[in-house]
Design a protein around this motif. Structure first.
Motif, mmCIF file in Angstrom:
data_model
loop_
_atom_site.group_PDB
_atom_site.id
_atom_site.type_symbol
_atom_site.label_atom_id
_atom_site.label_comp_id
_atom_site.label_asym_id
_atom_site.label_seq_id
_atom_site.Cartn_x
_atom_site.Cartn_y
_atom_site.Cartn_z
ATOM 1 N N LEU A 118 68.249 69.395 -21.777
ATOM 2 C CA LEU A 118 68.034 68.058 -22.330
ATOM 3 C C LEU A 118 66.573 67.641 -22.296
ATOM 4 N N THR A 119 65.877 67.994 -21.209
ATOM 5 C CA THR A 119 64.457 67.640 -21.127
ATOM 6 C C THR A 119 63.689 68.337 -22.238
ATOM 7 N N GLY A 120 63.999 69.618 -22.462
ATOM 8 C CA GLY A 120 63.348 70.379 -23.522
ATOM 9 C C GLY A 120 63.627 69.771 -24.893
ATOM 10 N N ILE A 121 64.860 69.362 -25.112
ATOM 11 C CA ILE A 121 65.207 68.736 -26.390
ATOM 12 C C ILE A 121 64.416 67.424 -26.542
ATOM 13 N N GLY A 122 64.328 66.687 -25.434
ATOM 14 C CA GLY A 122 63.582 65.429 -25.454
ATOM 15 C C GLY A 122 62.116 65.649 -25.803
ATOM 16 N N ILE A 123 61.513 66.678 -25.213
ATOM 17 C CA ILE A 123 60.112 66.981 -25.508
ATOM 18 C C ILE A 123 59.962 67.378 -26.974
ATOM 19 N N GLY A 124 60.898 68.178 -27.470
ATOM 20 C CA GLY A 124 60.873 68.576 -28.880
ATOM 21 C C GLY A 124 60.955 67.368 -29.806
ATOM 22 N N ILE A 125 61.855 66.449 -29.494
ATOM 23 C CA ILE A 125 62.017 65.242 -30.317
ATOM 24 C C ILE A 125 60.737 64.400 -30.258
ATOM 25 N N THR A 126 60.183 64.285 -29.043
ATOM 26 C CA THR A 126 58.938 63.534 -28.860
ATOM 27 C C THR A 126 57.831 64.080 -29.760
ATOM 28 N N LYS A 127 57.714 65.419 -29.777
ATOM 29 C CA LYS A 127 56.667 66.030 -30.601
ATOM 30 C C LYS A 127 56.927 65.829 -32.079
ATOM 31 N N ALA A 128 58.191 65.939 -32.464
ATOM 32 C CA ALA A 128 58.527 65.728 -33.868
ATOM 33 C C ALA A 128 58.211 64.284 -34.274
ATOM 34 N N LEU A 129 58.570 63.332 -33.404
ATOM 35 C CA LEU A 129 58.306 61.925 -33.712
ATOM 36 C C LEU A 129 56.794 61.669 -33.784
ATOM 37 N N GLU A 130 56.054 62.275 -32.846
ATOM 38 C CA GLU A 130 54.587 62.136 -32.854
ATOM 39 C C GLU A 130 54.002 62.626 -34.167
ATOM 40 N N GLY A 131 54.496 63.794 -34.609
ATOM 41 C CA GLY A 131 54.007 64.379 -35.854
ATOM 42 C C GLY A 131 54.254 63.449 -37.039
ATOM 43 N N LEU A 132 55.435 62.855 -37.071
ATOM 44 C CA LEU A 132 55.758 61.940 -38.169
ATOM 45 C C LEU A 132 54.912 60.679 -38.078
ATOM 46 N N HIS A 133 54.747 60.206 -36.854
ATOM 47 C CA HIS A 133 53.960 58.996 -36.644
ATOM 48 C C HIS A 133 52.507 59.212 -37.081
ATOM 49 N N GLU B 93 55.522 68.449 -20.347
ATOM 50 C CA GLU B 93 56.030 69.818 -20.364
ATOM 51 C C GLU B 93 55.886 70.481 -19.001
ATOM 52 N N MET B 94 54.842 70.066 -18.262
ATOM 53 C CA MET B 94 54.655 70.665 -16.941
ATOM 54 C C MET B 94 55.677 70.177 -15.936
ATOM 55 N N GLY B 95 56.380 69.103 -16.265
ATOM 56 C CA GLY B 95 57.404 68.616 -15.344
ATOM 57 C C GLY B 95 57.008 67.384 -14.558
ATOM 58 N N PHE B 96 55.812 66.848 -14.827
ATOM 59 C CA PHE B 96 55.444 65.583 -14.184
ATOM 60 C C PHE B 96 56.041 64.419 -14.961
ATOM 61 N N ASP B 97 56.228 63.292 -14.264
ATOM 62 C CA ASP B 97 56.787 62.118 -14.928
ATOM 63 C C ASP B 97 55.714 61.145 -15.394
ATOM 64 N N ALA B 98 54.525 61.260 -14.805
ATOM 65 C CA ALA B 98 53.427 60.357 -15.173
ATOM 66 C C ALA B 98 52.136 60.963 -14.629
ATOM 67 N N ASP B 180 58.588 57.490 -20.958
ATOM 68 C CA ASP B 180 59.838 56.932 -20.446
ATOM 69 C C ASP B 180 61.018 57.798 -20.878
ATOM 70 N N PHE B 181 60.987 58.162 -22.132
ATOM 71 C CA PHE B 181 62.083 58.928 -22.734
ATOM 72 C C PHE B 181 62.277 60.260 -22.008
ATOM 73 N N VAL B 182 61.196 61.017 -21.913
ATOM 74 C CA VAL B 182 61.313 62.347 -21.302
ATOM 75 C C VAL B 182 61.596 62.238 -19.809
ATOM 76 N N ALA B 183 60.929 61.279 -19.137
ATOM 77 C CA ALA B 183 61.168 61.135 -17.691
ATOM 78 C C ALA B 183 62.622 60.755 -17.426
#
Lengths: 229, 194
Positions: A118-133, B93-98, B180-183
């Protein structure tokens, strides 16, 4: 489940994809679950929804657990003539695409190790949203296909929370989200739980006389009737 | 009910003056622990720790190595990386929250700790919310709609769920940005490996 529509501009019109009054003005930030048995066109419906938006300049984010990132890109290029690379982001969660994010025909494709990451999916979504933004897309649509696969990798509690958190993120972005689930693959209680993480529901079923029917719940005051699609 | 214990902040920092300064700023509101290096930090780390302020560049175990160990122990605490320079890599990506870059001001430190605690609170609210939704779904799956319409328990539950849903979105500001989202997502996976 309905959110108030008063005073909100820039509604999303999904009625050209699925002809329901209740889908004509969907509030930005809404997340919709598309539920139905296997082979009822759920995936096509959510891809149509994204392609329809992309034709009018909306951004699109596809999170897939089953399709290769490159085939998603290809499909969108076919469906949306003149699609710009920066308009689409793909998060490929099959865990088979290697670890590096890649660029396919100008579209960035983020690889995630597994549909349970889930964290990986979240990071992927974040990057996709950043790219669109970054490319100036203020409006956009996200599709996740499918929650059923995620449910085989992690339990329903985690998937429920994931959907809730992702909905909040989409709300902040003013995007809409469409998520598919195979209603035949899970018990009734699981479907009831997952539904609660969404603002609205599009229910699809096989009609008695052949063909398919749909109804929309949660986006208008009353559930709609079943209607042939 | 007795006063709840203050949240616990663990500072892992090899420069004593810097660590003391952070402690001074935080000790009124939080229980503060201090470790002078990675090994000491890991010794002081247990389930009661809510937030770790982790210096990235330390002699001995590096901040990254300490982080790996924290995630492996699956403690569910939030970790803010403290760096001398603005990181040019993806801290999520490194696993930190902030992250915080030196020099840190008191206000910044407070904001970061508060935000990380809110992430944890959001997760526990989400947990409570889920428990209600699951209860409701069980009723829906086992009773007819006529039975549900007459059930006071079901009506109360439905109302409680609607209130909580609002509370989740409003009280903690929902999910405002990518960190916030990723954390928050990271918190979900951390707590689920039961």
């Amino acid at each position: 489940m309905a959110k108030k529509n008063e005073g909100v501009k820039n509604m999303y019109d999904l009625s050209s994809v699925l002809d329901f009054e209740a889908l004509a003005e969907v509030r930005p930030g809404s997340s919709i679950l598309v539920s139905g048995p296997a082979m009822t066109g759920k995936e096509k419906l959510v891809y149509d929804t994204l392609a329809d938006g992309a034709r009018t300049g909306n951004g699109a984010v596809v999170v897939t657990t089953s399709d290769r990132g490159s085939s998603v890109v290809k499909e969108f290029h076919e469906r949306v003539p003149g699609l710009q690379g920066a308009q689409l982001g793909v998060v490929d969660c099959r865990g088979e695409g290697g670890s590096d994010p890649g660029l396919i025909e100008g579209v960035s494709v983020h690889q995630v190790s597994s549909p349970g990451d889930l964290t990986g999916i979240g990071i992927g979504i974040t990057k996709a949203l950043e790219g669109l933004h970054d490319s100036g897309r203020e409006r956009g649509r996200l599709a996740l296909v499918s929650l059923s696969t995620m449910l085989t990798y992690t339990d329903k509690k985690t998937v429920f929370k994931f959907c809730h958190v992702l909905s909040s993120r989409l709300d902040a972005a003013g995007y809409i989200g469409v998520f598919t689930i195979d209603s035949g693959a899970h018990d009734k209680q699981t479907i009831q739980v997952i539904k609660q993480a969404f603002d609205g529901l599009i229910d699809i079923r096989d009609a008695d006389g052949g063909g398919r029917e749909a109804r929309v719940l949660g986006l208008a005051d009353e559930p709609t009737d079943w209607k042939e699609i | 009910m007795s006063e709840p214990d203050p949240p616990v902040v663990l500072i892992v920092e090899d420069e004593p003056d810097v660590a003391e300064t952070y402690k001074l700023w935080l000790q009124g509101e939080y229980e503060v622990r201090m470790g002078q290096n990675g090994d000491e930090g890991l010794e002081l780390l247990d389930e009661s720790v809510d937030v770790v302020l982790l210096d990235r560049m330390m002699p001995g175990l590096s901040g990254d190595e300490v982080l790996t160990e924290i995630r492996e122990r699956d403690l569910g605490c939030r970790v803010a990386m403290v760096t001398a320079v603005e990181p040019d890599f993806d801290i999520l990506e490194m696993g930190f929250d902030a992250y915080l870059s030196k020099p840190i001001r008191s206000e910044q430190l407070h904001d970061t700790v508060t935000n990380l605690l809110e992430r944890s609170e959001y997760d526990s609210l989400l947990q409570e919310y889920y428990a209600l939704v699951e209860k409701q779904a069980t009723l829906e799956a086992t009773k007819s709609s006529a039975e549900l319409a007459e059930s006071d328990q079901y009506a109360a539950l439905t109302e409680e769920i609607a209130e909580m849903r609002e509370g989740l979105d409003d009280a903690l500001g929902g999910i405002e940005d990518d960190d916030d989202f990723v954390a928050t997502l990271r918190g979900l996976s951390d707590g689920e490996e039961e």
